[in-house]
Write a protein that holds these residues in place. Sequence first.
Motif, PDB file in Angstrom:
ATOM      1  N   ASP A  24       1.908   9.295  -5.432  1.00 31.23           N
ATOM      2  CA  ASP A  24       2.094  10.070  -5.553  1.00 31.23           C
ATOM      3  C   ASP A  24       2.945  11.093  -6.560  1.00 31.23           C
ATOM      4  N   THR A  25       3.601   9.598  -7.174  1.00 31.18           N
ATOM      5  CA  THR A  25       5.213  10.584  -8.487  1.00 31.18           C
ATOM      6  C   THR A  25       3.657  10.642  -9.060  1.00 31.18           C
ATOM      7  N   ALA A  26       3.152   9.800  -9.698  1.00 27.49           N
ATOM      8  CA  ALA A  26       2.410  10.250 -11.211  1.00 27.49           C
ATOM      9  C   ALA A  26       1.467  11.127 -11.255  1.00 27.49           C
ATOM     10  N   ILE A  27       1.022  11.352 -10.452  1.00 27.13           N
ATOM     11  CA  ILE A  27       0.064  12.677  -9.878  1.00 27.13           C
ATOM     12  C   ILE A  27       1.028  13.811 -10.154  1.00 27.13           C
ATOM     13  N   VAL A  28       2.350  14.179  -9.431  1.00 21.42           N
ATOM     14  CA  VAL A  28       2.928  14.962  -9.822  1.00 21.42           C
ATOM     15  C   VAL A  28       3.959  15.292 -10.984  1.00 21.42           C
ATOM     16  N   GLY A  29       3.738  14.073 -11.597  1.00 22.68           N
ATOM     17  CA  GLY A  29       4.077  14.510 -13.129  1.00 22.68           C
ATOM     18  C   GLY A  29       3.371  14.961 -13.680  1.00 22.68           C
ATOM     19  N   ARG A  30       1.790  14.074 -13.961  1.00 25.48           N
ATOM     20  CA  ARG A  30       1.339  14.879 -14.581  1.00 25.48           C
ATOM     21  C   ARG A  30       0.731  16.033 -14.353  1.00 25.48           C
ATOM     22  N   GLU A  31       0.962  17.291 -13.140  1.00 29.68           N
ATOM     23  CA  GLU A  31       0.677  18.133 -13.414  1.00 29.68           C
ATOM     24  C   GLU A  31       1.953  18.787 -13.615  1.00 29.68           C
ATOM     25  N   THR A  32       2.973  18.519 -13.739  1.00 27.48           N
ATOM     26  CA  THR A  32       4.793  18.728 -14.397  1.00 27.48           C
ATOM     27  C   THR A  32       4.280  18.810 -15.915  1.00 27.48           C
ATOM     28  N   ARG A  64       1.025  -1.126  -0.162  1.00 26.66           N
ATOM     29  CA  ARG A  64      -0.235   0.072  -0.335  1.00 26.66           C
ATOM     30  C   ARG A  64       0.494   1.454   0.203  1.00 26.66           C
ATOM     31  N   ALA A  65       1.317   1.249   0.811  1.00 19.77           N
ATOM     32  CA  ALA A  65       2.695   2.230   1.066  1.00 19.77           C
ATOM     33  C   ALA A  65       3.412   2.714  -0.551  1.00 19.77           C
ATOM     34  N   LEU A  66       3.858   1.668  -0.966  1.00 19.54           N
ATOM     35  CA  LEU A  66       4.497   1.671  -2.226  1.00 19.54           C
ATOM     36  C   LEU A  66       3.726   1.749  -3.458  1.00 19.54           C
ATOM     37  N   PHE A  67       2.496   1.638  -3.676  1.00 18.95           N
ATOM     38  CA  PHE A  67       1.109   1.981  -4.714  1.00 18.95           C
ATOM     39  C   PHE A  67       1.631   3.470  -3.971  1.00 18.95           C
ATOM     40  N   LEU A  68       0.732   4.086  -2.987  1.00 13.68           N
ATOM     41  CA  LEU A  68       1.139   5.377  -2.781  1.00 13.68           C
ATOM     42  C   LEU A  68       1.667   5.991  -3.131  1.00 13.68           C
ATOM     43  N   SER A  69       3.514   5.687  -3.226  1.00 16.74           N
ATOM     44  CA  SER A  69       3.980   6.884  -3.419  1.00 16.74           C
ATOM     45  C   SER A  69       4.297   6.331  -5.080  1.00 16.74           C
ATOM     46  N   ARG A  70       4.306   5.462  -5.389  1.00 14.95           N
ATOM     47  CA  ARG A  70       3.937   5.546  -7.010  1.00 14.95           C
ATOM     48  C   ARG A  70       2.791   6.343  -7.478  1.00 14.95           C
TER      49      ARG A  70
END
Length: 71
Positions: free
Chosen positions: A37-45, A29-35
């Motif tokens: 979050d990274t995808a969301i930040v990347g998409r926003e960028t 779950r922690a790994l999934f949520l980390s990934r």
Amino acid sequence: MTADPYPEPSEEDRPLAELRRIESDPAYRALFLSRLDTAIVGRETEREAERDAFAAAVAAAAAVVARGWLA
């Protein structure tokens, strides 16, 4: 040899298999949520870069029109 704690799900269980793993395995779950979050930040960028490129194109087009280059 030990049994696989995450055996290949059946075809009918496949859509929910990852959700079940996320719910039942805190480390996953922690790994999934980390990934996630990274995808969301990347998409926003990416969206910000596209917005900035669009704004620059609009400004360039406005400058061309203001100079009277287009009739």
